[in-house]
Scaffold this motif. Structure first.
Motif, mmCIF file in Angstrom:
data_model
loop_
_atom_site.group_PDB
_atom_site.id
_atom_site.type_symbol
_atom_site.label_atom_id
_atom_site.label_comp_id
_atom_site.label_asym_id
_atom_site.label_seq_id
_atom_site.Cartn_x
_atom_site.Cartn_y
_atom_site.Cartn_z
ATOM 1 N N PHE A 230 9.569 29.051 20.686
ATOM 2 C CA PHE A 230 9.155 27.686 21.006
ATOM 3 C C PHE A 230 10.056 26.665 20.305
ATOM 4 C CE2 PHE A 230 6.280 24.005 20.289
ATOM 5 C CZ PHE A 230 6.088 23.661 21.616
ATOM 6 N N LYS A 231 10.373 26.946 19.051
ATOM 7 C CA LYS A 231 11.272 26.056 18.312
ATOM 8 C C LYS A 231 12.647 26.032 18.955
ATOM 9 C CE LYS A 231 8.974 26.542 13.811
ATOM 10 N NZ LYS A 231 9.112 27.039 12.421
ATOM 11 N N ASP A 232 13.113 27.204 19.404
ATOM 12 C CA ASP A 232 14.416 27.247 20.071
ATOM 13 C C ASP A 232 14.390 26.429 21.367
ATOM 14 O OD1 ASP A 232 15.408 28.856 18.090
ATOM 15 O OD2 ASP A 232 15.036 30.733 19.173
ATOM 16 N N ALA A 233 13.241 26.514 22.106
ATOM 17 C CA ALA A 233 13.133 25.739 23.347
ATOM 18 C C ALA A 233 13.144 24.248 23.061
ATOM 19 C CB ALA A 233 11.857 26.132 24.088
ATOM 20 N N LEU A 234 12.478 23.851 21.975
ATOM 21 C CA LEU A 234 12.456 22.431 21.628
ATOM 22 C C LEU A 234 13.835 21.944 21.197
ATOM 23 C CD1 LEU A 234 9.067 22.101 19.685
ATOM 24 C CD2 LEU A 234 9.545 21.593 22.079
ATOM 25 N N ARG A 235 14.599 22.796 20.533
ATOM 26 C CA ARG A 235 15.929 22.387 20.077
ATOM 27 C C ARG A 235 16.874 22.136 21.255
ATOM 28 N NH1 ARG A 235 15.263 26.868 16.446
ATOM 29 N NH2 ARG A 235 14.572 26.159 14.375
ATOM 30 N N ARG A 236 16.598 22.806 22.373
ATOM 31 C CA ARG A 236 17.475 22.632 23.529
ATOM 32 C C ARG A 236 17.275 21.282 24.221
ATOM 33 N NH1 ARG A 236 16.331 28.287 24.201
ATOM 34 N NH2 ARG A 236 14.598 27.790 25.603
ATOM 35 N N GLY A 237 16.171 20.590 23.915
ATOM 36 C CA GLY A 237 15.904 19.289 24.528
ATOM 37 C C GLY A 237 16.777 18.202 23.916
ATOM 38 N N SER A 238 17.197 17.241 24.778
ATOM 39 C CA SER A 238 18.058 16.155 24.314
ATOM 40 C C SER A 238 17.302 14.845 24.172
ATOM 41 C CB SER A 238 19.237 15.971 25.282
ATOM 42 O OG SER A 238 18.758 15.692 26.594
ATOM 43 N N GLY A 239 16.059 14.792 24.608
ATOM 44 C CA GLY A 239 15.245 13.584 24.509
ATOM 45 C C GLY A 239 13.788 13.964 24.572
ATOM 46 N N VAL A 240 12.923 12.942 24.490
ATOM 47 C CA VAL A 240 11.487 13.224 24.472
ATOM 48 C C VAL A 240 11.068 13.925 25.756
ATOM 49 C CG1 VAL A 240 9.205 12.202 24.401
ATOM 50 C CG2 VAL A 240 11.013 11.303 22.929
ATOM 51 N N GLU A 241 11.495 13.404 26.912
ATOM 52 C CA GLU A 241 11.097 14.002 28.178
ATOM 53 C C GLU A 241 11.680 15.403 28.341
ATOM 54 O OE1 GLU A 241 12.090 11.399 31.331
ATOM 55 O OE2 GLU A 241 10.586 9.868 30.782
ATOM 56 N N ASP A 242 12.927 15.582 27.925
ATOM 57 C CA ASP A 242 13.548 16.904 28.030
ATOM 58 C C ASP A 242 12.846 17.909 27.110
ATOM 59 O OD1 ASP A 242 15.239 18.844 28.884
ATOM 60 O OD2 ASP A 242 16.901 18.267 27.580
ATOM 61 N N VAL A 243 12.523 17.471 25.897
ATOM 62 C CA VAL A 243 11.806 18.345 24.962
ATOM 63 C C VAL A 243 10.426 18.698 25.522
ATOM 64 C CG1 VAL A 243 10.709 18.442 22.700
ATOM 65 C CG2 VAL A 243 13.027 17.566 22.916
ATOM 66 N N ALA A 244 9.746 17.714 26.122
ATOM 67 C CA ALA A 244 8.428 17.971 26.696
ATOM 68 C C ALA A 244 8.527 18.962 27.844
ATOM 69 C CB ALA A 244 7.801 16.659 27.167
ATOM 70 N N ASP A 245 9.541 18.809 28.699
ATOM 71 C CA ASP A 245 9.734 19.756 29.800
ATOM 72 C C ASP A 245 9.965 21.172 29.272
ATOM 73 O OD1 ASP A 245 9.390 17.828 31.710
ATOM 74 O OD2 ASP A 245 11.536 17.445 31.997
ATOM 75 N N GLN A 246 10.828 21.270 28.259
ATOM 76 C CA GLN A 246 11.113 22.586 27.671
ATOM 77 C C GLN A 246 9.838 23.198 27.082
ATOM 78 O OE1 GLN A 246 13.838 24.319 27.765
ATOM 79 N NE2 GLN A 246 15.355 22.813 28.482
ATOM 80 N N ALA A 247 9.041 22.373 26.407
ATOM 81 C CA ALA A 247 7.828 22.875 25.758
ATOM 82 C C ALA A 247 6.820 23.361 26.778
ATOM 83 C CB ALA A 247 7.223 21.774 24.885
ATOM 84 N N VAL A 248 6.550 22.545 27.822
ATOM 85 C CA VAL A 248 5.535 22.945 28.791
ATOM 86 C C VAL A 248 6.013 24.134 29.617
ATOM 87 C CG1 VAL A 248 6.241 21.399 30.671
ATOM 88 C CG2 VAL A 248 3.837 22.049 30.426
ATOM 89 N N ARG A 249 7.315 24.220 29.889
ATOM 90 C CA ARG A 249 7.839 25.382 30.595
ATOM 91 C C ARG A 249 7.646 26.651 29.764
ATOM 92 N NH1 ARG A 249 12.726 23.851 30.991
ATOM 93 N NH2 ARG A 249 12.406 22.716 32.960
ATOM 94 N N PHE A 250 7.928 26.537 28.479
ATOM 95 C CA PHE A 250 7.747 27.691 27.587
ATOM 96 C C PHE A 250 6.281 28.120 27.566
ATOM 97 C CE2 PHE A 250 6.646 29.430 23.440
ATOM 98 C CZ PHE A 250 7.570 30.444 23.291
ATOM 99 N N LEU A 251 5.364 27.164 27.443
ATOM 100 C CA LEU A 251 3.943 27.480 27.383
ATOM 101 C C LEU A 251 3.453 28.105 28.689
ATOM 102 C CD1 LEU A 251 2.588 24.317 25.525
ATOM 103 C CD2 LEU A 251 2.939 26.604 24.582
ATOM 104 N N CYS A 252 3.932 27.623 29.810
ATOM 105 C CA CYS A 252 3.539 28.211 31.094
ATOM 106 C C CYS A 252 4.059 29.634 31.231
ATOM 107 C CB CYS A 252 4.051 27.338 32.245
ATOM 108 S SG CYS A 252 3.171 25.778 32.450
ATOM 109 N N ASP A 253 5.303 29.852 30.802
ATOM 110 C CA ASP A 253 5.868 31.204 30.877
ATOM 111 C C ASP A 253 5.078 32.182 30.012
ATOM 112 O OD1 ASP A 253 7.792 30.323 32.601
ATOM 113 O OD2 ASP A 253 9.344 30.084 31.058
ATOM 114 N N ARG A 254 4.692 31.753 28.804
ATOM 115 C CA ARG A 254 4.008 32.663 27.888
ATOM 116 C C ARG A 254 2.535 32.870 28.249
ATOM 117 N NH1 ARG A 254 8.449 33.661 26.967
ATOM 118 N NH2 ARG A 254 9.509 33.899 24.960
ATOM 119 N N SER A 255 1.912 31.877 28.825
ATOM 120 C CA SER A 255 0.473 31.979 29.138
ATOM 121 C C SER A 255 0.200 32.456 30.545
ATOM 122 C CB SER A 255 -0.203 30.622 28.926
ATOM 123 O OG SER A 255 0.321 29.654 29.849
ATOM 124 N N GLY A 256 1.218 32.466 31.405
ATOM 125 C CA GLY A 256 1.010 32.876 32.784
ATOM 126 C C GLY A 256 0.521 31.748 33.681
ATOM 127 N N ALA A 257 0.524 30.521 33.177
ATOM 128 C CA ALA A 257 0.101 29.378 33.994
ATOM 129 C C ALA A 257 1.163 29.056 35.043
ATOM 130 C CB ALA A 257 -0.153 28.164 33.110
#
Length: 290
Positions: free
Chosen positions: A176-203
């Motif tokens: 999750f930290k690695d996914a957040l580091r890949r973001g370049s702004g608030v919206e990009d970080v949010a996209d990376q975070a929610v994508r990671f959470l969906c992948d891990r939870s099956g949503a």
């Protein structure tokens, strides 16, 4: 007159037994002699036979005693040898238990004990290899050793499962930290975070709302197709998103296919069946809702 026996010496200087009797009609005396050696020869022969028979009887008793003692000592020697093997770590040691006496019962008990120790040794080897699926069969209510081994195996399973969960949690947190580091702004970080959470939870779809000045603003999403006119922000307490934020608790809705929320991708366009809203916080401050 009469018959008398005399123990005397004859003319040959040999001891003899003599019997004499006076015969009055002829006025003679009749004397009969026999060497004592000849007279006592049957008694001596009988004595020698008796001595021989006695010696043979004693030898037979000694031989029988040796055989009986050997019959007792051989199983005991086998038990002693088996015990020495077991003490040396040979858990496959067994002794013959074909007799039907107390020693045979002792041998059977020894073999049962050796089998139990071998089973425990097998379980210990499996545990050392990382296999915690084996247990020791308890042989009775008083089998405290087998019960203790099984309790140890159960505890090791629990610890292994706990360590696995902790490792998965640490791995997911690192990812999750690695996914957040890949973001370049608030919206990009949010996209990376929610994508990671969906992948891990099956949503299938996810959105992120972050706290602003009196509003919760949509800043990130995954597979979310916003309908025309759908709001991009909520006031605190407004709608499900605002309510989850205000109460700082999760909200789970099932069977919401008729709500109009859809999952959109290049292959499918389908209604959503379940909605889960989770507030997230930093220390004691709630920052937004996923």
């Amino acid at each position: 007159s009469g018959l008398s026996l005399l123990d005397t010496e004859a003319y040959r200087d040999q001891e003899v037994l003599a019997a004499w009797r006076y015969l009055p009609r002829t006025q003679w005396a009749m004397v009969v002699k026999i060497d004592t050696r000849e007279a006592f020869a049957p008694i001596r022969t009988l004595g020698r036979w008796g001595l021989g028979v006695g010696i043979l009887a004693v030898l037979a008793v000694i031989l029988l005693a040796l055989l009986v003692a050997r019959g007792f000592s051989r199983p005991i020697s086998r038990l002693a040898h088996g015990t020495a093997q077991l003490a040396a770590g040979d858990l496959a040691a067994r002794v013959k238990d074909d007799s039907h006496d107390e020693i045979g019962d002792l041998a059977k008990s020894f073999n049962k004990m050796a089998a139990s120790l071998q089973e425990m040794g097998t379980v210990a080897q499996e545990i050392a290899a990382g296999n915690l699926d084996h247990e020791v069969a308890e042989r009775g209510e008083d089998d405290a050793l087998a019960r203790s081994v099984n309790q140890m195996v159960t505890r090791l399973r629990e610890l292994t499962e706990l360590n696995r969960h902790q490792l998965e949690h640490a791995t997911r947190l690192s990812d999750f930290k690695d996914a957040l580091r890949r973001g370049s702004g608030v919206e990009d970080v949010a996209d990376q975070a929610v994508r990671f959470l969906c992948d891990r939870s099956g949503a299938n779809v996810g959105t992120v709302y972050i706290r602003g000045k009196g509003l919760l603003n949509l800043v990130g999403s995954h597979a979310y197709a916003r309908r025309e006119g759908a709001p991009t922000h909520f006031e605190f307490g407004e709608g499900l998103v605002g309510q989850a934020f205000k109460e700082d608790r999760e909200i789970l809705l099932t069977d919401v296919a008729g709500s109009g929320l859809r999952v959109v991708s290049g292959l499918v366009d389908a209604p959503t069946a379940t909605v889960l809203l989770l507030p997230f916080r930093f220390e004691s401050l709630t920052l937004g809702v996923v």
